[in-house]
Design a protein around this motif. Sequence first.
Motif, PDB file in Angstrom:
ATOM      1  N   ARG A   1       0.507  -1.171   0.172  1.00  4.18           N
ATOM      2  CA  ARG A   1      -0.358  -0.405   0.144  1.00  4.18           C
ATOM      3  C   ARG A   1       0.868   1.480   0.043  1.00  4.18           C
ATOM      4  O   ARG A   1       0.148   2.710  -0.837  1.00  4.18           O
ATOM      5  CB  ARG A   1      -0.433   0.224   1.426  1.00  4.18           C
ATOM      6  N   LEU A   2       2.419   0.804   0.403  1.00  3.61           N
ATOM      7  CA  LEU A   2       2.883   2.176   0.556  1.00  3.61           C
ATOM      8  C   LEU A   2       3.568   2.631  -0.669  1.00  3.61           C
ATOM      9  O   LEU A   2       3.481   3.772  -1.210  1.00  3.61           O
ATOM     10  CB  LEU A   2       4.028   2.408   1.662  1.00  3.61           C
ATOM     11  N   LEU A   3       3.521   1.653  -1.197  1.00  5.97           N
ATOM     12  CA  LEU A   3       4.652   2.107  -2.612  1.00  5.97           C
ATOM     13  C   LEU A   3       3.423   1.902  -4.030  1.00  5.97           C
ATOM     14  O   LEU A   3       3.536   3.021  -4.251  1.00  5.97           O
ATOM     15  CB  LEU A   3       5.017   0.431  -3.047  1.00  5.97           C
TER      16      LEU A   3
ATOM     17  N   ASP B   1       0.729   4.213  -2.703  1.00  6.38           N
ATOM     18  CA  ASP B   1       0.151   5.535  -2.093  1.00  6.38           C
ATOM     19  C   ASP B   1       1.740   6.352  -3.464  1.00  6.38           C
ATOM     20  O   ASP B   1       1.424   7.838  -3.451  1.00  6.38           O
ATOM     21  CB  ASP B   1       0.774   5.461  -1.083  1.00  6.38           C
ATOM     22  N   ASN B   2       2.857   5.958  -4.068  1.00  7.57           N
ATOM     23  CA  ASN B   2       3.383   6.601  -4.157  1.00  7.57           C
ATOM     24  C   ASN B   2       3.883   5.772  -6.068  1.00  7.57           C
ATOM     25  O   ASN B   2       4.707   5.996  -6.433  1.00  7.57           O
ATOM     26  CB  ASN B   2       5.223   6.623  -3.460  1.00  7.57           C
TER      27      ASN B   2
END
Lengths: 350, 161, 528
Positions: free
Chosen positions: A90-92, A94-95
């Motif tokens: 998810r963090l990936l 997001d960016n």
Amino acid sequence: MKTVKLTIDNKEIEVDSSLTVMQAANSVGIKIPNLCYDERLDIFGACRMCVVEIEGSKKLQTSCSTKVRDGMVVHTKTEKVIQARREILRLLLDNHPNDCLTCEKAGDCLLQDYAYEYDVKFRNHTGKIRDRYIDDSNPFYVYDAQKCILCGLCVRVCSRLQVTGAIDFVNRGFDTIIGTPFNDGLINSDCVSCGNCVSVCPTGALMPKSKEKFRTWEVEKVKTTCTFCGVGCQINLLTKDDKVVGVEPVKNAVNEGLLCVKGKFSFNFINHPDRLNAPLLKEDGVFKEISWDRAYEIIKEKVDKYMAENGPDSFAGLSSARCTNEENYLFQKLFRAVLKTNNIDHCARL
Amino acid sequence: MEYTFDLEKNKDKLTEYKDFLKMIKATNGALMPALQKAQELFNYLPKEVLKIVSEELRIPLAEIYGVATFYAQFSFIPKGENQISVCLGTACYVKGAQAILEEFEKELGIKQGETTSDLKFSINEARCLGDCSKAPVVMINSTLFPLVKKKDVKKILEDLR
Amino acid sequence: MDKNRLISIKEEKRAKIIENLLQNDLIELVEDKVVLKGDYYKNQLRIALRNCDIINPFDIEEYIAFDGYLALHNVLTNLSQREVVDIMKNSLLRGRGGAGFPTGKKWEEAFTFDADQKYIICNADEGDPGAFMDRSILEKDPHSVLEGMAIGGYAIGANKGFIYVRAEYPQAVKTLKHAIEEAKTLGLLGKDIFKSGFDFDIELRLGSGAFVCGEGTALIESIEGHRGMPRPKLQRTAHVGLWGKPTIINNVETFANVAPIILNGAEWFRSIGTEKSPGTKVFSLVGKIENAGLVEVPMGTKLRDIVFDIGGGCQNNKEYKAVQTGGPSGGCIPKEYLDVAVDFESLASIGSIMGSGGMVVMDENTCMMDIAKYFLEFSVDESCGKCIPCREGTRRMYEILELITEGKAQMSDLEELENLAHVVSDTSLCGLGQTAPNPVITTLKYYKDEYIAHIVDKKCPAKSCKPLITYTISDKCIGCTLCKKNCPVDAIQGELKVKHSIDIEKCIKCGSCYEVCPVKPVKAVEIY
């Protein structure tokens, strides 16, 4: 060889004590996801996707950088592990640009595969995303920083395997990108355009500049030997509608997943209209297509004729670096044993 | 800011620097000292100098650039004659260092990380200068200004002009 | 150099130094021991700081005057490597850099590992904002570190040491350079020290402004000349460290404790502090505290004693709110835990960490969300960017804290913040990432009501977050015009001797009016 016994996902196994948990799991067919691991390179430990639970340790451990121990009990798919992987993905995302619809890498993208497997979706947020930075100065491939997940595979392949060191991480923290000195562009760097960085990129950050439009699921892979030199690099030709649209190196082969600029990017000539597909015979100043059988016949006729007229030393053979050692051996054998001449040479001596 | 490295003007410094590189060349891990010395001599890391480092130490330029962009002390534009470091460590922060930084920025008309066009001043935020009991502190070159107040900023700058 | 020479220097110098200090009324003698004078020092026990402010750091003889290099002499002439390792193990000295790993055990790892070359590194990359213990030791008593390193080098079999020191500490660099030269001149470093056959050299390596280089493997990368990105720990650095050789890294304060332990014995050391955390710890007591400075007290001392008895409580009689220990890796300790014993276990049990010893005191006007945001910003800036959770996660956490302090957050953001905190802490590669969420985790634990006030009521209880406060002028206004004159944006109207008012549209909430308002005892400028 010292071995240890351990349990992975309730499976008791015995493996070499020098292995990591990830290697041990792989050896019995348990796949652990990862984005920065490559068996040809030192352990990097950046993506954290390969976390597993090991009984007795409170924190999750990365299986790529944990050695097996006797009696170890490993779980690779617990809820905690899956949750952690989902959060990392998810963090990936997001960016990461939400453009899988038109991204050329779609279908062959590790990030996409994992996002699907772990059911992680793009979401709206107001936070910062990485600045747009595209380096398309190289004629063969392009780097798009926004699609880069900074796994470092390209940097490490370039410096450790290709031993060129044309690119590196630039800046620090959230602003890190993969770059060239002073961001002057790949074309002004030491890059030799081998494209090995492109081959290892798990996402669409490093992509070949393609003349053809194709989706990754439309291509058929044809395994063959690269014909540019005698090394014998194994490649997969990516073909669509009988056209070669791309090349990827084969990993478990003599070239260990590496190629040079020719093998990786020089394939457009295959479909070129000027390319010879059959032997030509010049008659009355005009080339005419003939069959291979006919061509051999003509060669034999001429050889017999000149041999009778002028003897063996009227022949000379010049072989090519694009032939294998075996082919070169046979070629000189043909000249020495059949034509009985030592007039034989090779373009590599020029 | 565009800035061209003047090879002619820096001739002596370059000779000094090359000698330095020759001296440290054989030591393990020579890159960091090499970059530190360059930053000290030229006040920034000119492209021309990094190319010399690459040749002398036999390290790819990309790797050198990667290292240089990692560490906060290295810069690619010249730092000012007076390098103002406003400490934003915790102790200084809780005592209003942010306002001090803003005051310097306002007075000099540049942002942190920048240099005035006359190359007189540059401002950087610093990560704890280790003088927390005298917070908020500002370091200019290697002089420390303790217990700085917003209204002191003008005076400090005037004294340096 | 031999023992007799050390003793003769000591005898000649010591009395002179003491006499001089007594004359200047800087010290007093307690049971023949030199103690710095004043209430501030009364309740301290200085081992690591034993010589600070007493000796001249630029004169090695002054260090020798207070038993300097006697421990090294004893080690090199009377003890085997094993014996030194055992003394350190028995002392139970734990690393003072933050994690608290037993030093003796670490040394044993390297000592028992066979290699042609080993290294010992002093981590002097003190980067915690609000901490300056190491800097003081380096600048005021450099030889205590050099001696500790030489002893460590002998114990593990290393003849080469490195001190990795922050470039932001130019004075420390200067002092260390001088100290190393002096020690070499006297033969206390270099070849065949005390004719024991043991060679030991120390080289300085400078950091260049990267907090993460305080992490052991990143520090090694940096010395090797790379980007300071931590390595995964496939092998221990005690076995495979700097240039692939067994390497021990200890911090400045840890090394400063070594010589006293050798001289006085492990038993003596264990008699100080607590059972599991023996000895003393140096803290840098800063922030909104009356007496800011360095404090060295036995482990297990109550936080209250440090903040109030030694530190004198908050400045301006403000109310104590919290203390942040361990910097960006640590957590805050609220009022209810003032009686906590300051040692590794007790601090961990309430969610903070010992860290390297920074103690930043906050008073009632400090907004804990603002502090959490400050630390997260620090971690975002200092994240090396290698691993995903730290690079991306700390940034997202910071953004949520930004929303909270601007009054733009929703309760769901708080859940997300908590969730992110656990992911980053559970999955990050190195200590920086793993501990970066601590300021958030502890403030969420102890000040959840303040978070809710920011999110639901759009109010900052500490009256510190600018977007959430308004300035007004009450009826107590005497119309002195001071605030009007000082307002940078002309947001204040009012004639002389008539009550003034603030135009909240124009007001930039700089607080100048509040600062200058002369009305007593309660100011006429009010903050809501």
